[in-house]
Write a protein that holds these residues in place. Structure first.
Motif, PDB file in Angstrom:
ATOM      1  N   GLY A  62      -6.547   0.373  -3.143  1.00  0.00           N
ATOM      2  CA  GLY A  62      -7.472   0.749  -1.884  1.00  0.00           C
ATOM      3  C   GLY A  62      -6.646   1.854  -1.294  1.00  0.00           C
ATOM      4  O   GLY A  62      -7.169   2.279  -0.416  1.00  0.00           O
ATOM      5  N   GLY A  63      -5.779   2.605  -1.487  1.00  0.00           N
ATOM      6  CA  GLY A  63      -5.023   3.808  -1.068  1.00  0.00           C
ATOM      7  C   GLY A  63      -3.609   3.426  -0.821  1.00  0.00           C
ATOM      8  O   GLY A  63      -3.014   2.792  -1.896  1.00  0.00           O
ATOM      9  N   MET A  64      -2.802   3.949   0.136  1.00  0.00           N
ATOM     10  CA  MET A  64      -1.411   3.956   0.414  1.00  0.00           C
ATOM     11  C   MET A  64      -1.253   2.799   1.545  1.00  0.00           C
ATOM     12  O   MET A  64      -1.919   2.738   2.270  1.00  0.00           O
ATOM     13  CB  MET A  64      -1.128   5.311   0.764  1.00  0.00           C
ATOM     14  CG  MET A  64      -1.457   6.476  -0.089  1.00  0.00           C
ATOM     15  SD  MET A  64      -0.810   6.323  -2.026  1.00  0.00           S
ATOM     16  CE  MET A  64       0.984   6.717  -1.595  1.00  0.00           C
ATOM     17  N   PHE A  65      -0.045   2.328   1.182  1.00  0.00           N
ATOM     18  CA  PHE A  65       0.224   1.022   1.991  1.00  0.00           C
ATOM     19  C   PHE A  65       1.768   1.326   2.302  1.00  0.00           C
ATOM     20  O   PHE A  65       2.856   1.707   1.845  1.00  0.00           O
ATOM     21  CB  PHE A  65       0.193  -0.337   1.328  1.00  0.00           C
ATOM     22  CG  PHE A  65      -1.231  -0.408   0.848  1.00  0.00           C
ATOM     23  CD1 PHE A  65      -2.184  -1.077   1.770  1.00  0.00           C
ATOM     24  CD2 PHE A  65      -1.752  -0.216  -0.409  1.00  0.00           C
ATOM     25  CE1 PHE A  65      -3.478  -1.047   1.318  1.00  0.00           C
ATOM     26  CE2 PHE A  65      -2.982  -0.316  -0.957  1.00  0.00           C
ATOM     27  CZ  PHE A  65      -3.940  -0.990   0.083  1.00  0.00           C
ATOM     28  N   CYS A  66       2.124   0.564   3.431  1.00  0.00           N
ATOM     29  CA  CYS A  66       3.569   0.630   3.992  1.00  0.00           C
ATOM     30  C   CYS A  66       4.323  -0.449   3.745  1.00  0.00           C
ATOM     31  O   CYS A  66       5.489  -0.305   3.652  1.00  0.00           O
ATOM     32  CB  CYS A  66       3.421   0.480   5.635  1.00  0.00           C
ATOM     33  SG  CYS A  66       2.668  -1.195   6.178  1.00  0.00           S
ATOM     34  N   GLY A  67       3.818  -1.480   2.746  1.00  0.00           N
ATOM     35  CA  GLY A  67       4.855  -2.386   2.177  1.00  0.00           C
ATOM     36  C   GLY A  67       3.795  -3.450   0.921  1.00  0.00           C
ATOM     37  O   GLY A  67       2.650  -3.227   1.142  1.00  0.00           O
TER      38      GLY A  67
END
Length: 82
Positions: A62-67
């Protein structure tokens, strides 16, 4: 009279040399010392909206994630997990 003029000229020359020696040397800054920090490409976590550098982000369906936890949570909520 000409000796007096010679003495004045020599005094001026010596005083100019003394001032030049008494002045501290000019310190030139290194070229890298004043350079701007590198510009980082920033992305937003698709789950929580946190802004973080692209090189620290985790890509996901779904995109970019922080973790990893936010990536897994987003993929479970949106049914994109394979």
């Amino acid at each position: 009279m000409k000796y007096l003029l010679l003495i004045v000229v020599l005094a001026l020359v010596f005083s100019m040399l003394a001032r030049k020696r008494a002045r501290p040397p000019e310190v030139k800054p290194e070229p890298n010392a004043r350079s701007k920090p590198p510009v980082l490409n920033m992305v937003t976590c698709a789950q929580c909206g946190l802004h973080l550098p692209l090189d620290e982000a985790l890509p996901g369906q779904g995109g970019m994630f922080c973790g990893a936890a936010h990536r897994a949570s987003y993929e479970l909520e949106h049914g994109t997990r394979s």
